[in-house]
Scaffold this motif. Structure first.
Motif, mmCIF file in Angstrom:
data_model
loop_
_atom_site.group_PDB
_atom_site.id
_atom_site.type_symbol
_atom_site.label_atom_id
_atom_site.label_comp_id
_atom_site.label_asym_id
_atom_site.label_seq_id
_atom_site.Cartn_x
_atom_site.Cartn_y
_atom_site.Cartn_z
ATOM 1 N N MET A 1 0.851 -1.207 0.000
ATOM 2 C CA MET A 1 0.000 0.000 0.000
ATOM 3 C C MET A 1 0.886 1.257 0.000
ATOM 4 O O MET A 1 1.833 1.347 0.773
ATOM 5 C CB MET A 1 -0.869 -0.020 1.259
ATOM 6 N N THR A 2 0.554 2.210 -0.885
ATOM 7 C CA THR A 2 1.377 3.419 -1.006
ATOM 8 C C THR A 2 1.249 4.302 0.234
ATOM 9 O O THR A 2 0.152 4.601 0.684
ATOM 10 C CB THR A 2 0.905 4.244 -2.239
ATOM 11 N N GLU A 3 2.407 4.724 0.763
ATOM 12 C CA GLU A 3 2.385 5.610 1.936
ATOM 13 C C GLU A 3 2.218 7.045 1.453
ATOM 14 O O GLU A 3 2.902 7.463 0.518
ATOM 15 C CB GLU A 3 3.692 5.501 2.736
ATOM 16 N N LYS A 4 1.309 7.782 2.095
ATOM 17 C CA LYS A 4 1.084 9.175 1.711
ATOM 18 C C LYS A 4 1.809 10.076 2.717
ATOM 19 O O LYS A 4 1.507 10.043 3.910
ATOM 20 C CB LYS A 4 -0.420 9.461 1.716
ATOM 21 N N VAL A 5 2.775 10.840 2.209
ATOM 22 C CA VAL A 5 3.664 11.602 3.104
ATOM 23 C C VAL A 5 3.658 13.091 2.759
ATOM 24 O O VAL A 5 3.639 13.467 1.586
ATOM 25 C CB VAL A 5 5.123 11.076 2.985
ATOM 26 N N LEU A 6 3.701 13.921 3.800
ATOM 27 C CA LEU A 6 3.859 15.369 3.603
ATOM 28 C C LEU A 6 5.203 15.788 4.206
ATOM 29 O O LEU A 6 5.462 15.535 5.383
ATOM 30 C CB LEU A 6 2.704 16.128 4.292
ATOM 31 N N LEU A 7 6.043 16.421 3.374
ATOM 32 C CA LEU A 7 7.345 16.912 3.860
ATOM 33 C C LEU A 7 7.264 18.420 4.077
ATOM 34 O O LEU A 7 6.881 19.151 3.165
ATOM 35 C CB LEU A 7 8.444 16.632 2.831
ATOM 36 N N VAL A 8 7.631 18.875 5.286
ATOM 37 C CA VAL A 8 7.553 20.309 5.596
ATOM 38 C C VAL A 8 8.928 20.795 6.061
ATOM 39 O O VAL A 8 9.419 20.384 7.113
ATOM 40 C CB VAL A 8 6.518 20.573 6.720
ATOM 41 N N ASP A 9 9.548 21.659 5.256
ATOM 42 C CA ASP A 9 10.878 22.184 5.591
ATOM 43 C C ASP A 9 11.105 23.450 4.771
ATOM 44 O O ASP A 9 10.699 23.505 3.609
ATOM 45 C CB ASP A 9 11.955 21.134 5.251
ATOM 46 N N ASP A 10 11.730 24.454 5.381
ATOM 47 C CA ASP A 10 11.950 25.704 4.623
ATOM 48 C C ASP A 10 13.121 25.584 3.645
ATOM 49 O O ASP A 10 13.336 26.480 2.839
ATOM 50 C CB ASP A 10 12.151 26.889 5.574
ATOM 51 N N GLU A 11 13.877 24.488 3.702
ATOM 52 C CA GLU A 11 14.983 24.263 2.763
ATOM 53 C C GLU A 11 14.414 23.557 1.526
ATOM 54 O O GLU A 11 14.249 22.332 1.525
ATOM 55 C CB GLU A 11 16.064 23.387 3.409
ATOM 56 N N GLU A 12 14.112 24.362 0.494
ATOM 57 C CA GLU A 12 13.438 23.819 -0.690
ATOM 58 C C GLU A 12 14.236 22.718 -1.390
ATOM 59 O O GLU A 12 13.670 21.680 -1.776
ATOM 60 C CB GLU A 12 13.138 24.960 -1.669
ATOM 61 N N ASP A 13 15.544 22.948 -1.538
ATOM 62 C CA ASP A 13 16.396 21.950 -2.205
ATOM 63 C C ASP A 13 16.356 20.609 -1.463
ATOM 64 O O ASP A 13 16.453 19.552 -2.065
ATOM 65 C CB ASP A 13 17.859 22.430 -2.248
ATOM 66 N N PHE A 14 16.228 20.691 -0.131
ATOM 67 C CA PHE A 14 16.200 19.477 0.690
ATOM 68 C C PHE A 14 14.927 18.674 0.437
ATOM 69 O O PHE A 14 14.985 17.478 0.121
ATOM 70 C CB PHE A 14 16.334 19.850 2.174
ATOM 71 N N ILE A 15 13.765 19.337 0.555
ATOM 72 C CA ILE A 15 12.520 18.557 0.407
ATOM 73 C C ILE A 15 12.287 18.113 -1.030
ATOM 74 O O ILE A 15 11.699 17.070 -1.261
ATOM 75 C CB ILE A 15 11.264 19.265 0.987
ATOM 76 N N GLU A 16 12.780 18.917 -1.979
ATOM 77 C CA GLU A 16 12.641 18.522 -3.398
ATOM 78 C C GLU A 16 13.356 17.187 -3.637
ATOM 79 O O GLU A 16 12.803 16.262 -4.218
ATOM 80 C CB GLU A 16 13.304 19.565 -4.298
ATOM 81 N N THR A 17 14.609 17.129 -3.196
ATOM 82 C CA THR A 17 15.422 15.925 -3.438
ATOM 83 C C THR A 17 14.936 14.739 -2.611
ATOM 84 O O THR A 17 14.816 13.627 -3.123
ATOM 85 C CB THR A 17 16.916 16.208 -3.140
ATOM 86 N N LEU A 18 14.649 15.007 -1.329
ATOM 87 C CA LEU A 18 14.143 13.933 -0.468
ATOM 88 C C LEU A 18 12.823 13.394 -1.040
ATOM 89 O O LEU A 18 12.604 12.174 -1.093
ATOM 90 C CB LEU A 18 13.946 14.471 0.962
ATOM 91 N N GLY A 19 11.982 14.325 -1.491
ATOM 92 C CA GLY A 19 10.690 13.933 -2.079
ATOM 93 C C GLY A 19 10.881 13.045 -3.300
ATOM 94 O O GLY A 19 10.201 12.025 -3.466
ATOM 95 N N GLU A 20 11.831 13.434 -4.150
ATOM 96 C CA GLU A 20 12.089 12.647 -5.369
ATOM 97 C C GLU A 20 12.543 11.224 -5.004
ATOM 98 O O GLU A 20 12.116 10.240 -5.608
ATOM 99 C CB GLU A 20 13.158 13.343 -6.211
#
Lengths: 142, 221
Positions: free
Chosen positions: A1-20
């Protein structure tokens, strides 16, 4: 089952890469750099886990955690921070955080915590549904 | 923290701790981004092993992101190093615009988290005084810490150095919320101890929305 996750961080480069990277592991990931937007998104979507930075502009991570847990107690929140202190960690757990992770995070460990979050949330939601049904049955006097 | 140290020593340690904690947090953020980009690179190579082609454009973007974060971390480490060296000499000649720029850089992350913009307004003529530089940085930070809660809706603190007949004047400006803040607790005992050590005076001008620090040209040894 796909996990639905929300990433919240003011470091855009961080959440973009982690999200990918999380998407590549089959997760359904949303991201935001704003705490206000995070509160809105959490209200609208049913996330299995919210990965939240502790030190953010607009609002402190612990404050966000408190609001989220008051509104949606079933939410599983993992605090992610650049400067973990024992006091903050204890405070976060007391406020209902599921876990506390220090940056830079290990992807395997974080993935494991998100999977645990999903399992915990499912149990809580099931319990809530059972209680609702019980209330309805008792209320109707059947 | 109460250790029986004198007030200035304790205040200095608190200042040093606050700033290094903030800077190490920023370095951790830079490292976290480098870590994720390295991880993504690893993911790409694993995918390539399974026959998926790697897009050179993506690799270039990853390399650029890593370089950007290394430069960011390097800047923070340079600031930490300069901060550490500000204790080397007890009294030295300092250019006040540089001091203001430096304290604004040190406090950058803390101001950002509080949603405040710091604006250092450089004067046409450099103002140099002989003073205890670490104490001065500490005092400017304490004033800034107070001022950041007194910005009103403007959410900006201006920092300016001016020459006076007997020395210099440092101003923290654009504090439209000064009248709403209790000023009876400021300056407190920490600020007063530093003002004494720097032979300085502090004035709060609510009408001009400013905090003014008056400093002697030469503090002596």
């Amino acid at each position: 089952m796909t996990e639905k996750v929300l990433l919240v961080d003011d470091e855009e480069d961080f959440i973009e890469t982690l999200g990918e990277r999380m998407r590549a592991r089959g997760m359904d990931v949303s991201t935001t750099t704003s705490t206000k937007d995070a509160l809105k998104k959490a209200e609208e979507g049913s996330f299995d886990a919210i990965v939240l930075d502790l030190m953010m502009p607009e609002m402190d991570g612990l404050e966000v955690l408190k609001i989220l847990k008051e509104k949606r107690p079933e939410l599983q929140i993992i605090l992610l921070t650049g400067h973990a202190t024992l006091e903050k960690g204890i405070e976060a757990m007391k406020l209902g955080a599921m876990d506390f992770v220090e940056k830079p995070a290990n992807m395997d460990a974080l993935t494991e915590k998100i999977r645990n979050a999903q399992a915990k949330k499912m149990i809580l939601v099931e319990k809530q549904t059972e209680e609702k049904i019980k209330d309805i049955i008792q209320g109707k006097g059947w | 923290m109460s250790c029986g140290c004198d007030m200035i020593g304790e205040t200095g340690l608190r200042f040093y701790g606050k700033m290094t904690a903030s800077m190490s947090h920023e370095i951790k953020n830079a490292l976290a981004i480098i870590n994720e980009n390295a991880g993504l690179l690893e993911d790409f190579t694993l995918m390539a092993d399974r026959g998926m082609p790697i897009d050179p454009g993506r690799l270039k973007t990853l390399a650029e992101k890593v370089i950007k974060q290394v430069q960011r971390a390097d800047g923070i480490v340079k600031t930490m190093n300069r901060f550490a060296h500000s204790i080397d000499e007890s009294v030295k000649n300092v250019e006040l615009d540089e001091v203001l720029d430096f304290v604004a850089t040190l406090s950058g992350r803390l101001a950002f988290v509080r949603g405040v913009t710091l604006e250092v307004e450089s004067g046409a003529i450099p103002v140099t005084i002989a003073t205890r530089s670490f104490f001065l940085e500490n005092l400017v930070w304490l004033c800034l810490d107070f001022a950041m809660d007194a910005t009103g809706g403007g959410k900006t603190v201006g920092l300016r150095a001016e020459q006076t007949e007997n020395g210099a004047r440092l101003k923290l400006t654009q504090l439209q919320g000064l009248s709403e803040r209790t000023t009876s607790a400021f300056p407190g005992e920490r600020e007063i101890a530093l003002l004494d050590a720097l032979r300085a005076e502090l004035a709060i001008n609510e009408r001009a929305a400013e905090i003014v620090l008056m400093l002697p040209r030469d503090i002596g040894q």
